[in-house]
Design a protein around this motif. Structure first.
Motif, PDB file in Angstrom:
ATOM      1  N   ALA A  45      -3.054  -4.619 -11.462  1.00  0.00           N
ATOM      2  CA  ALA A  45      -4.214  -3.769 -11.183  1.00  0.00           C
ATOM      3  C   ALA A  45      -4.331  -3.510  -9.675  1.00  0.00           C
ATOM      4  N   ASN A  46      -4.038  -4.534  -8.865  1.00  0.00           N
ATOM      5  CA  ASN A  46      -4.079  -4.364  -7.403  1.00  0.00           C
ATOM      6  C   ASN A  46      -3.047  -3.339  -6.934  1.00  0.00           C
ATOM      7  N   LEU A  47      -1.876  -3.412  -7.537  1.00  0.00           N
ATOM      8  CA  LEU A  47      -0.799  -2.502  -7.165  1.00  0.00           C
ATOM      9  C   LEU A  47      -1.168  -1.052  -7.491  1.00  0.00           C
ATOM     10  N   ILE A  48      -1.756  -0.843  -8.660  1.00  0.00           N
ATOM     11  CA  ILE A  48      -2.194   0.503  -9.044  1.00  0.00           C
ATOM     12  C   ILE A  48      -3.251   1.005  -8.059  1.00  0.00           C
ATOM     13  N   ARG A  49      -4.143   0.107  -7.653  1.00  0.00           N
ATOM     14  CA  ARG A  49      -5.182   0.457  -6.673  1.00  0.00           C
ATOM     15  C   ARG A  49      -4.543   0.894  -5.348  1.00  0.00           C
ATOM     16  N   ALA A  50      -3.501   0.155  -4.934  1.00  0.00           N
ATOM     17  CA  ALA A  50      -2.810   0.486  -3.676  1.00  0.00           C
ATOM     18  C   ALA A  50      -2.128   1.855  -3.777  1.00  0.00           C
ATOM     19  N   TYR A  51      -1.491   2.124  -4.917  1.00  0.00           N
ATOM     20  CA  TYR A  51      -0.835   3.423  -5.117  1.00  0.00           C
ATOM     21  C   TYR A  51      -1.856   4.552  -5.123  1.00  0.00           C
ATOM     22  N   LYS A  93      -4.762   4.581  -3.667  1.00  0.00           N
ATOM     23  CA  LYS A  93      -5.280   4.742  -2.298  1.00  0.00           C
ATOM     24  C   LYS A  93      -4.270   5.524  -1.444  1.00  0.00           C
ATOM     25  N   PHE A  94      -2.987   5.192  -1.622  1.00  0.00           N
ATOM     26  CA  PHE A  94      -1.929   5.896  -0.891  1.00  0.00           C
ATOM     27  C   PHE A  94      -1.976   7.391  -1.216  1.00  0.00           C
ATOM     28  N   LYS A  95      -2.085   7.708  -2.514  1.00  0.00           N
ATOM     29  CA  LYS A  95      -2.138   9.117  -2.926  1.00  0.00           C
ATOM     30  C   LYS A  95      -3.357   9.821  -2.348  1.00  0.00           C
ATOM     31  N   GLU A  96      -4.475   9.112  -2.347  1.00  0.00           N
ATOM     32  CA  GLU A  96      -5.705   9.678  -1.789  1.00  0.00           C
ATOM     33  C   GLU A  96      -5.514   9.972  -0.295  1.00  0.00           C
ATOM     34  N   GLN A  97      -4.910   9.022   0.416  1.00  0.00           N
ATOM     35  CA  GLN A  97      -4.688   9.201   1.854  1.00  0.00           C
ATOM     36  C   GLN A  97      -3.753  10.363   2.156  1.00  0.00           C
ATOM     37  N   LYS A  98      -2.796  10.600   1.260  1.00  0.00           N
ATOM     38  CA  LYS A  98      -1.813  11.662   1.479  1.00  0.00           C
ATOM     39  C   LYS A  98      -2.258  13.000   0.885  1.00  0.00           C
TER      40      LYS A  98
END
Ligand SMILES: [Zn+2]
Length: 157
Positions: free
Chosen positions: A55-61, A63-68
């Motif tokens: 679940a943490n990993l999905i959250r990180a991905y 967030k990355f997509k949101e930032q990009k």
């Protein structure tokens, strides 16, 4: 409270989940998220919890997509569902590999070109254009289905 085996205590103990700021490496960048970490309630040792880590990993991905400025997995799914398409049919219309859409919807990161393509097909006119272009690759039964979907969309626009 869930009980886990603690390596340090060498027995099953009660545990607690805490929120921790953590940096996850995503595509050579560090993405800081608030992750859930399980701790032994007896000695305070951090414990491995596979479900929490996923679940943490999905959250990180995400967030990355949101930032990009990339579409989230949910947004990609919404565009596909708008046309009532299966993942493989959506992939055919976009001209990407059959498993590609499945991976995106499960959290994998799309590149900018594919992100643009998915944004464009959200427009019904472009959807129709790609459908006409790719008809050869679509079976007659599915062509009829897509024609119906197009009719429905045109009625509501
Ligand atoms: Zn412990």
């Amino acid at each position: 409270m869930e009980n886990f085996y603690c390596e340090k205590c060498k027995r099953i103990t009660e545990t607690a989940v805490k929120k921790v700021q953590e940096a996850y490496p995503v595509k050579n960048e560090n993405v800081v998220i608030e992750s859930d970490v399980r701790y032994c309630a007896v000695c305070g040792e951090a414990l491995w919890d596979n479900a929490l880590d996923e679940a943490n990993l999905i959250r990180a991905y995400d967030k990355f997509k949101e930032q990009k400025g990339l579409l989230s997995s949910d947004q990609i799914k919404q565009t596909r569902k708008k046309y009532a398409l299966s993942q493989s049919m959506f992939a055919k219309l976009l001209g990407v590999g059959e498993k590609t859409i499945t991976r995106y919807e499960n959290g994998a990161i799309q590149d900018k070109a594919q992100d643009n393509l998915i944004r464009l097909i959200d427009n019904a006119k472009i959807f129709e254009k790609l459908f006409r272009l790719n008809q050869k690759e679509i079976g007659p039964k599915e062509i009829r289905k897509l024609e119906n979907i197009l009719l429905q969309i045109k009625k509501t626009v």
